[in-house]
Design a protein around this motif. Structure first.
Motif, PDB file in Angstrom:
ATOM      1  N   MET A   1       0.834  -1.211   0.000  1.00  0.00           N
ATOM      2  CA  MET A   1       0.000   0.000   0.000  1.00  0.00           C
ATOM      3  C   MET A   1       0.867   1.257   0.000  1.00  0.00           C
ATOM      4  N   THR A   2       2.156   1.112   0.349  1.00  0.00           N
ATOM      5  CA  THR A   2       2.997   2.292   0.450  1.00  0.00           C
ATOM      6  C   THR A   2       3.145   3.012  -0.872  1.00  0.00           C
ATOM      7  N   ASP A   3       3.132   2.264  -1.980  1.00  0.00           N
ATOM      8  CA  ASP A   3       3.345   2.919  -3.264  1.00  0.00           C
ATOM      9  C   ASP A   3       2.104   3.636  -3.767  1.00  0.00           C
ATOM     10  N   PHE A   4       1.020   3.590  -2.991  1.00  0.00           N
ATOM     11  CA  PHE A   4      -0.199   4.285  -3.398  1.00  0.00           C
ATOM     12  C   PHE A   4      -0.141   5.764  -3.019  1.00  0.00           C
ATOM     13  N   TYR A   5       0.815   6.137  -2.204  1.00  0.00           N
ATOM     14  CA  TYR A   5       0.813   7.477  -1.662  1.00  0.00           C
ATOM     15  C   TYR A   5       2.162   8.159  -1.827  1.00  0.00           C
ATOM     16  N   GLU A   6       2.145   9.473  -1.970  1.00  0.00           N
ATOM     17  CA  GLU A   6       3.338  10.295  -1.909  1.00  0.00           C
ATOM     18  C   GLU A   6       3.008  11.476  -1.010  1.00  0.00           C
ATOM     19  N   SER A   7       3.998  11.923  -0.235  1.00  0.00           N
ATOM     20  CA  SER A   7       3.747  12.960   0.757  1.00  0.00           C
ATOM     21  C   SER A   7       3.123  14.219   0.168  1.00  0.00           C
ATOM     22  N   ASN A   8       3.561  14.602  -1.024  1.00  0.00           N
ATOM     23  CA  ASN A   8       3.063  15.844  -1.603  1.00  0.00           C
ATOM     24  C   ASN A   8       2.435  15.600  -2.966  1.00  0.00           C
ATOM     25  N   ASN A   9       1.762  14.480  -3.109  1.00  0.00           N
ATOM     26  CA  ASN A   9       1.169  14.122  -4.390  1.00  0.00           C
ATOM     27  C   ASN A   9      -0.143  14.879  -4.575  1.00  0.00           C
ATOM     28  N   ASP A  10      -0.017  16.135  -5.008  1.00  0.00           N
ATOM     29  CA  ASP A  10      -1.192  16.997  -5.105  1.00  0.00           C
ATOM     30  C   ASP A  10      -1.403  17.529  -6.520  1.00  0.00           C
ATOM     31  N   ILE A  11      -0.701  16.959  -7.489  1.00  0.00           N
ATOM     32  CA  ILE A  11      -0.845  17.415  -8.869  1.00  0.00           C
ATOM     33  C   ILE A  11      -1.715  16.419  -9.625  1.00  0.00           C
ATOM     34  N   PHE A  12      -2.803  16.879 -10.187  1.00  0.00           N
ATOM     35  CA  PHE A  12      -3.734  16.020 -10.890  1.00  0.00           C
ATOM     36  C   PHE A  12      -3.710  16.377 -12.369  1.00  0.00           C
ATOM     37  N   SER A  13      -3.568  15.366 -13.220  1.00  0.00           N
ATOM     38  CA  SER A  13      -3.398  15.617 -14.647  1.00  0.00           C
ATOM     39  C   SER A  13      -4.656  16.196 -15.290  1.00  0.00           C
ATOM     40  N   LEU A  14      -5.772  15.477 -15.225  1.00  0.00           N
ATOM     41  CA  LEU A  14      -6.997  15.945 -15.856  1.00  0.00           C
ATOM     42  C   LEU A  14      -8.148  16.019 -14.862  1.00  0.00           C
ATOM     43  N   LEU A  15      -8.331  14.951 -14.102  1.00  0.00           N
ATOM     44  CA  LEU A  15      -9.439  14.905 -13.151  1.00  0.00           C
ATOM     45  C   LEU A  15      -8.989  15.407 -11.781  1.00  0.00           C
ATOM     46  N   PRO A  16      -9.872  16.088 -11.034  1.00  0.00           N
ATOM     47  CA  PRO A  16      -9.498  16.623  -9.725  1.00  0.00           C
ATOM     48  C   PRO A  16      -9.603  15.581  -8.603  1.00  0.00           C
ATOM     49  N   VAL A  17      -9.695  14.322  -8.973  1.00  0.00           N
ATOM     50  CA  VAL A  17      -9.779  13.261  -7.966  1.00  0.00           C
ATOM     51  C   VAL A  17      -8.980  12.060  -8.455  1.00  0.00           C
TER      52      VAL A  17
END
Length: 273
Positions: A1-17
């Motif tokens: 499950m660790t690879d599902f998250y990044e500390s500052n992963n707040d950039i979304f390519s097209l969809l806001p979710v």
């Protein structure tokens, strides 16, 4: 499950979710302590999972759900090594939330059975969507807007509340990045206070106010999560792993790891084989 998250992963390519579907067994059910500016909503569909937010933990069973606010430190782990967990996480862009619901909001689970029923229904629908379907973006967004309607009506409070990090994202970034760079060293809060030019007593208070946990608890979270990654490879002894991740001795490593992951490092490593 660790690879599902990044500390500052707040950039979304097209969809806001962003959607993360979880279908995991045993000690694969974990994510190290992390944070992001986005809002996270995780729903348990089957099995169990333990969520840690700040200094609190929540054991979630089928249909339970949790909201993690912007910049709120959190982690998760298995409840039992024999467990199987399926669930879904919605990571919703903070600018998108602010555009539709407003700024400086705090979200919470109101404990309403009808709200839980509606959220689980949406979660189940999205979990079963096919990302390769050409209609997937539209179906995802229609369900996301339905979710926002529920959050707006039942789950928001004006003002940032007292939750960690809501008004201190810059400080949170500075502190967490420094520890990430130096966790292998003999790091003390006095040394870190000196680096940031703070009085040690003030720094200790500011750290807990910003991150929701004290300095030593957070440092142990970081060290243990990196150790778990190394143990997962099965290529390192417990002694080498302990010292490589900044623990002063093997006993301290075992005690900390067992407290956070519910088993000894040896059992964790054995279960990975």
């Amino acid at each position: 499950m660790t690879d599902f998250y990044e500390s500052n992963n707040d950039i979304f390519s097209l969809l806001p979710v962003q959607i993360y579907r979880h279908d995991l067994d045993g000690n694969l059910i974990y994510s190290p302590l992390h944070w992001h500016r986005s809002i996270e909503l995780t729903v348990t569909l089957t099995g169990d999972i333990r969520f840690n937010t700040g200094s609190s933990h929540f054991d979630m069973k089928e249909s339970d759900w949790i909201l993690v606010n912007s910049c709120e430190l959190h982690s998760c782990s298995y409840v039992s090594l024999n467990d199987h967990f399926t669930g879904i996480s919605f990571i919703i862009s903070n600018p998108f939330i602010e555009k539709w619901l407003g700024k400086n909001l705090f979200f919470y689970n109101p404990g309403n059975k009808q709200v839980t029923k509606e959220i689980k229904k949406i979660a189940q629908v999205v979990y079963n969507l096919d990302p390769e379907d050409e209609e997937y973006p539209y179906l995802l967004m229609s369900n996301t807007y339905a979710l926002l309607g529920i959050l707006n009506k039942y789950c928001k409070a004006d003002g940032p509340s007292s939750k960690a990090g809501m008004n201190s994202s810059d400080i949170t970034v500075r502190f967490t990045e420094y520890i990430e760079a130096h966790y292998r060293e003999d790091l003390s809060y006095e040394a870190m206070a000196d680096h940031f030019k703070y009085n040690p007593t003030y720094f200790s208070r500011l750290f807990k106010e910003s991150l929701g946990v004290n300095f030593h608890s957070y440092l142990n979270f970081v060290r243990a999560s990196h150790a778990a990654e190394q143990l997962s490879s099965g290529k390192m002894s417990l002694t080498d792993c302990a010292f490589d991740n900044g623990f002063p001795n093997v006993k301290s490593f075992i005690t900390t790891f067992k407290k956070l992951y519910g088993c000894t490092p040896g059992a964790f490593m054995q279960n990975k084989k």
